[in-house]
Design an enzyme around this catalytic site. Sequence first.
Site, short mmCIF file in Angstrom:
data_model
loop_
_atom_site.label_atom_id
_atom_site.label_comp_id
_atom_site.label_asym_id
_atom_site.label_seq_id
_atom_site.Cartn_x
_atom_site.Cartn_y
_atom_site.Cartn_z
N HIS A 1 43.62 47.68 42.94
CA HIS A 1 42.80 46.84 42.07
C HIS A 1 42.65 45.46 42.70
O HIS A 1 43.60 44.96 43.33
CB HIS A 1 43.46 46.68 40.70
CG HIS A 1 43.60 47.96 39.93
ND1 HIS A 1 43.98 47.97 38.61
CD2 HIS A 1 43.40 49.26 40.27
CE1 HIS A 1 44.03 49.21 38.17
NE2 HIS A 1 43.68 50.02 39.16
N GLU B 1 42.64 42.48 41.36
CA GLU B 1 43.53 41.46 40.81
C GLU B 1 44.92 41.55 41.44
O GLU B 1 45.55 40.53 41.71
CB GLU B 1 43.63 41.61 39.29
CG GLU B 1 42.30 41.55 38.57
CD GLU B 1 41.58 42.90 38.50
OE1 GLU B 1 40.46 42.93 37.99
OE2 GLU B 1 42.15 43.94 38.95
N CYS C 1 44.49 44.90 33.95
CA CYS C 1 45.31 45.97 33.39
C CYS C 1 46.76 45.47 33.38
O CYS C 1 47.07 44.44 34.00
CB CYS C 1 45.16 47.24 34.23
SG CYS C 1 45.98 47.16 35.84
#
Length: 160
Positions: free
Chosen positions: A55, A57, A85
């Site tokens: 991901h 992030e 998430c």
Amino acid sequence: MVNGQELTYLNRAIELAEEALEAGDEPFGSVLVSAEGDVLAEGRNRIASGDSTQHPEFALARWSAHHMTPEARAKATVYTSGEHCPMCAAAHGWVGLGRIVYVSSSEQLSCWLSALGVAPPPVATLPIQQVVPGLKVDGPVAGLDARVHALHQRRHTGRG
């Protein structure tokens, strides 16, 4: 509250999400910005590789740990197309990054995907503040969230 310059960063995060979608990934993109307003790093989802931890992030949290001082991390902001998430929120908290601004929330995403008949993810969907209490978080951003919704629709229906 989001200002005009921040809209530039959020629009870039959406562009990165679209790049991810066009590459066969889920549509997520993020931009790491210093306290001075400089774009330090950016990323997009790369889970099509088979590694569901790729991901943007999480990648930005790792990047910041290797390239920024703790003080600079605490003053930086991550602008992202979708709310972190739990895995990414934890990484953000562990490295001590500052504020998060997201275009669309995890709650919105859950509703959108449910309406399309998409099964929920294998990990609980939690708001960032439940994973990193006390972190300054802004979002969703009305108007821009419709663009992110369209990307997810396109991902799962080929339309949008």
